[in-house]
Design an enzyme around this catalytic site. Structure first.
Site, PDB file in Angstrom:
ATOM      1  CG  ASP A 358      36.513  40.967  39.806  1.00 24.90           C
ATOM      2  OD1 ASP A 358      35.775  41.627  40.563  1.00 24.90           O
ATOM      3  OD2 ASP A 358      37.427  40.247  40.232  1.00 24.90           O
ATOM      4  NE  ARG A 362      37.756  36.222  42.681  1.00 24.67           N
ATOM      5  CZ  ARG A 362      38.012  35.706  41.498  1.00 24.67           C
ATOM      6  NH1 ARG A 362      37.708  34.448  41.223  1.00 24.67           N
ATOM      7  NH2 ARG A 362      38.586  36.446  40.552  1.00 24.67           N
ATOM      8  CD  GLU A 364      39.587  39.663  42.415  1.00 19.96           C
ATOM      9  OE1 GLU A 364      39.652  38.473  42.715  1.00 19.96           O
ATOM     10  OE2 GLU A 364      40.367  40.186  41.597  1.00 19.96           O
ATOM     11  CG  ASP A 371      37.667  41.766  34.296  1.00 18.71           C
ATOM     12  OD1 ASP A 371      38.869  42.071  34.243  1.00 18.71           O
ATOM     13  OD2 ASP A 371      37.256  40.771  34.909  1.00 18.71           O
ATOM     14  CD1 TRP A 428      42.932  44.414  33.974  1.00 16.87           C
ATOM     15  CD2 TRP A 428      43.745  43.385  32.164  1.00 16.87           C
ATOM     16  NE1 TRP A 428      42.504  43.103  33.989  1.00 16.87           N
ATOM     17  CE2 TRP A 428      42.988  42.454  32.904  1.00 16.87           C
ATOM     18  CE3 TRP A 428      44.341  42.947  30.993  1.00 16.87           C
ATOM     19  CZ2 TRP A 428      42.817  41.126  32.501  1.00 16.87           C
ATOM     20  CZ3 TRP A 428      44.181  41.631  30.586  1.00 16.87           C
ATOM     21  CH2 TRP A 428      43.429  40.746  31.338  1.00 16.87           C
ATOM     22  CD  GLU A 643      37.953  34.247  37.639  1.00 11.47           C
ATOM     23  OE1 GLU A 643      37.519  33.500  38.540  1.00 11.47           O
ATOM     24  OE2 GLU A 643      38.771  35.159  37.853  1.00 11.47           O
TER      25      GLU A 643
HETATM   26  C1  BGC Z   1      39.989  39.283  38.413  1.00 15.20           C
HETATM   27  C2  BGC Z   1      39.891  39.622  36.973  1.00 15.20           C
HETATM   28  C3  BGC Z   1      41.002  40.484  36.595  1.00 15.20           C
HETATM   29  C4  BGC Z   1      42.245  39.742  36.846  1.00 15.20           C
HETATM   30  C5  BGC Z   1      43.468  40.456  36.440  1.00 15.20           C
HETATM   31  C6  BGC Z   1      41.275  38.606  38.679  1.00 15.20           C
HETATM   32  O1  BGC Z   1      41.452  38.315  39.995  1.00 15.20           O
HETATM   33  O2  BGC Z   1      38.910  38.560  38.854  1.00 15.20           O
HETATM   34  O3  BGC Z   1      38.820  39.412  36.298  1.00 15.20           O
HETATM   35  O4  BGC Z   1      40.920  41.100  35.370  1.00 15.20           O
HETATM   36  O5  BGC Z   1      42.352  39.328  38.180  1.00 15.20           O
HETATM   37  O6  BGC Z   1      44.394  39.553  36.253  1.00 15.20           O
END
Ligand code: BGC
Length: 788
Positions: A358, A362, A364, A371, A428, A643
């Site tokens: 994503d 950060r 993550e 995505d 998703w 984002e």
């Molecule tokens: C991510 C996304 C992801 C989403 C899902 C986020 O924290 O960065 O891109 O698809 O959460 O809700």
């Protein structure tokens, strides 16, 4: 392929120390000295790790992969690499060495702390050598290896790397080195005995490009120290190679960030728990150069503190991503759209690192399924992503639950298994069907459909069995977890999920799954399945219409995304499509010709408008410069896709720091429409992989020329058009082995024409207004989905 590691002789080895759930430790240096008794004919070194490794043979780096062996679900499989190392060996003493990083295996993982898969990194190595005299021998990782600490005090993908150059250990991987004070390694069987050893499947991460600093500014930092702020002019993924001249023992703190705050200082709040900071302690006096090995950052800027006034400091950004050929180009007369294309490409480059993530900055950096799904067809224009996705789809098979559910992120690190739901939800988890289909359409690869078929089947059957009530997916009466909705849409009164009902999104995507499954089953020759899923699709469409359409056939929910999905997936009856499209236009106009869709509606909105006779509105959205729009971030200096539409606004400044990446590719999904409709170059799902090319330019807005090219398996496909008051000049390139059809834009005279291999050039004349044809009916009206 059989494992090249002899099961009885090779052991997994590690250091006798380890970090904890929140504590890092230093990188082990491992070495093994051995003797080569004669001239070498061939030598192959096979390597893998739970963690990351970099190997050296006789002081030379083996291979050029970064972050080997890559990221997989290590409980299920781990990739190995094989290198021809004959030229690195010599008669007499030789030394095989390796460094072990934490990586995804035991470093920090997203927001969850360390040790997602295991407590510390392990190496497995096997060198097979054949000598000129016909004899063979192997050197494997085992208890005879030695280990010690070196200058890398800690190394973590999210946190950064700390290096004390004073603790360097010399030519540690060369012959003649004294390792008598080194410790014995820990050696044992695999920490994951069930895990398959497999050859690397996807493209390796490499150091792809260097980016020089654009501006360098000094700033005062306390009494005895100066700071330097560097702008590389481009948000990217990678790391910095530094060159410094300073005094022995000076410790530099090097931080990375995507933006500057209102005072011109590095903005790092949106990195959340990712420290994204390297530390370098100088050995002193002479210029010294350093680049970390086991970390990367998402950044455009860096700042460094700890330098003395006269110290020298330089930095170069090293771009890292999975190595894939750049296959596509898009350009047009609007420079802002060219910048948008550049931002999309950089967003892809920054996030196609081992798995489609994503964001790169950060805490993550996960393989979010939604995505990847929305962006896949754009990705396949920009780069050759076939192997990249094939590997990730294998990761998805590994991540699929026994129920058939597909999780939020792939790979699914163990830590997230405590979540109260196992299905990622609409748009998703549907990546399970959409991504293989997209790869098939773009590359003509039936292998990906075959490999994934049972997974898709199990997934769609699971949806019907466990996630639907009367074909309505995520029915509020049966289901508390409805997924992420139209994530980050602006029509949700501040709610991240947007205002489009989750059961509507769920059912629309479920209908698309069934339709795609029917087509996939046909491609693979499973006639019964094809009929089954066609019937399922018809039933879902019926249920959708009953629940979500008004008696006149309008969409009751009344959001941009609700209309977009209903039209794109062919869920409204033909007779109501035009009225629905007009309603969508009204919603857009009421919003001042601005987009309000989130992750789910955005990829299709322009296509839906164009197909239903509202190309002018599609261009108003595409060329819109004010907030919210694709161009608004560009007007504010963006070099990647944000984002959120409102990641930064002049009125509000930075969005909520808890979720505000400036390098997320999802909204870059508009890229496919720029290739397919602005320029006019598209694949044909019926003859995939560009065996048949569809040239269907839709000139509009203020654009006077556009061009796109794509390197396909058959060769280069290209289109360029230029327009003036009288006509449209078109140039086409079709490679041998491919066929093409050119569809004249609505406003221009002419019939669709078949285009043979070769170069072609012709001019089309404008129709008089009166003779303009009505807009073509949507290719989805009867429930036949367009390629997602
Ligand atoms: C991510 C996304 C992801 C989403 C899902 C986020 O924290 O960065 O891109 O698809 O959460 O809700």
């Amino acid at each position: 392929m059989e494992s090249p590691f002899p099961p009885r002789d090779s052991l997994w080895i590690s250091a006798p120390w380890q970090g904890g759930p929140r504590t890092q430790t230093c990188v082990p240096y491992l070495r093994k000295s051995f003797v080569v008794t004669g001239p070498v004919v061939s030598a192959t070194l096979h390597l893998t790790a739970f963690g990351l490794y970099e190997a050296e043979l006789n002081g030379r780096r083996v291979g050029d992969e970064v972050f080997a062996p890559g990221w997989t679900d290590y409980h299920k499989r781990v990739q190995f690499q094989s290198h021809d190392v004959a030229s690195l060996l010599q008669p007499g003493e030789n030394v095989l060495g390796a460094l072990l990083g934490d990586g995804w295996y035991c470093g920090y993982m997203a927001w969850e702390g360390r040790q997602a898969y295991g407590e510390k990194p392990w190496l497995l190595a096997c060198l097979r050598v054949r000598l000129a005299n016909g004899s063979e021998f192997i050197v494997t990782s085992d208890a005879s290896w030695k280990v010690r600490r070196g200058p890398i005090l800690e190394a973590d993908l999210l946190m950064g790397e700390s290096y004390d150059a004073r603790q360097e250990i010399g030519a540690w991987s060369s012959p003649g080195y004294d390792d008598s004070a080194w410790l014995p390694v820990i050696a044992g069987p695999s920490p994951h005995p069930q895990s398959l050893l497999v050859p690397r499947a996807g493209p390796a991460v490499k150091r792809i490009e260097e980016v020089a600093a654009v501006t360098v500014k000094n700033f005062p930092d306390g009494a005895n120290s100066k700071g330097v702020l560097i702008d590389f002019g481009q948000n990217l993924s990678g790391r910095a190679r530094i060159r410094v001249r300073s005094a022995r023992g000076r410790c530099l703190r090097i931080r990375f960030g995507e933006a500057l705050d209102a005072n011109g200082n590095l903005y790092v709040d949106n990195l959340r728990g990712a420290r994204a900071t390297d530390y370098y302690t100088c050995k002193g006096d002479e210029p010294e150069t350093w680049e970390p090995r086991f970390t990367f950052h998402g950044f455009r800027f860096l700042d460094v503190i700890g330098l003395a006034e006269d110290d020298e400091f330089e930095a170069t950004a090293i771009v890292l991503h999975s190595e894939m050929a750049f296959t596509g180009e898009f350009r047009c007369s609007n420079p802002l759209l060219n910048q948008l294309q550049s931002n999309i490409r950089w967003g892809q480059r920054s996030n196609f690192l081992e798995v489609p993530t994503d964001c790169p900055q950060r805490d993550e950096r996960l393989g979010w399924t939604g995505d990847a799904q929305v962006f896949a067809s754009t990705a396949a224009f920009n780069m050759d992503v076939r192997r990249f996705f094939a590997k990730w789809l294998q990761d998805m098979r590994d991540a699929q639950r026994p129920s058939g559910a597909i999780p939020l992120v792939v790979p699914m690190p163990v830590e997230f298994r405590h979540l109260p739901f196992e299905d990622a939800g609409p748009a998703w988890s549907d990546a399970c069907v959409i991504c293989p289909w997209t790869i098939y359409v773009c590359y003509g690869d039936t292998g990906v459909l075959k490999d994934h078929y049972e997974t898709m089947r199990a997934y769609v059957d699971y949806l019907g069995r466990e996630r639907c009530l009367g074909h309505i997916r995520c029915h509020p009466e049966a289901d508390s977890w409805g997924g992420f909705g139209d994530w980050l849409a602006l029509d949700g009164s501040g709610r991240l999920e947007g205002g489009t009902p989750k059961d509507l999104i769920g059912t629309a995507l479920y209908a698309n799954d069934a339709a795609l499954m029917s087509r996939i089953a046909s491609v693979l020759g499973h006639a019964d399945d094809a009929a089954f899923y066609a019937k399922l699709h018809a039933d879902i469409v019926k249920a959708f219409r009953l629940r979500f359409l008004t008696p006149e056939g309008l969409v009751a929910a009344g959001t941009q995304t609700a209309y977009v999905l209903a039209l794109h997936f062919g869920l409204v009856p033909v007779h109501a499509a035009a009225a629905c499209a007009r309603e969508l236009v009204r919603l857009i106009e009421r919003n001042g010709n601005h987009i309000a869709t989130g992750f789910v509606g955005t990829p299709y909105i322009l296509d839906v408008l164009a197909r239903h006779g509202h190309l002018d509105v599609a261009y108003k959205l595409l060329e819109q410069e004010t907030f919210p729009s694709w161009i608004f971030p560009i007007k504010n200096g963006a070099t990647t896709i944000w984002e959120r539409w409102n990641g930064w606004t002049p009125e509000g400044g930075f969005q909520d720091k808890s979720m505000n990446s400036f390098n997320h590719y999802a909204y870059g999904a508009v890229g496919a429409w720029m290739y397919e409709s602005v320029a006019g170059l598209a694949p044909d799902p019926a003859q995939p992989g560009y065996r048949h090319v569809v040239f269907r330019p839709r000139p509009g807005g203020g654009i006077t020329w556009a061009e796109a090219s794509l390197e396909t398996a058959h060769g280069l496909v290209a289109i360029r058009w230029d327009r003036d008051a009288n006509g449209l000049r078109v140039r086409l390139t079709v490679p041998s082995g491919a066929r093409a059809t050119f569809h004249p834009p609505e406003d221009y005279a002419g019939e669709p024409r078949t285009v043979a291999a070769g170069s072609h050039e012709f001019t089309l004349h404008r129709r008089s207004r009166a003779s303009s044809q009505p807009a073509p009916a949507a290719a989805g009206d009867e429930g036949c989905p367009v390629v997602a």
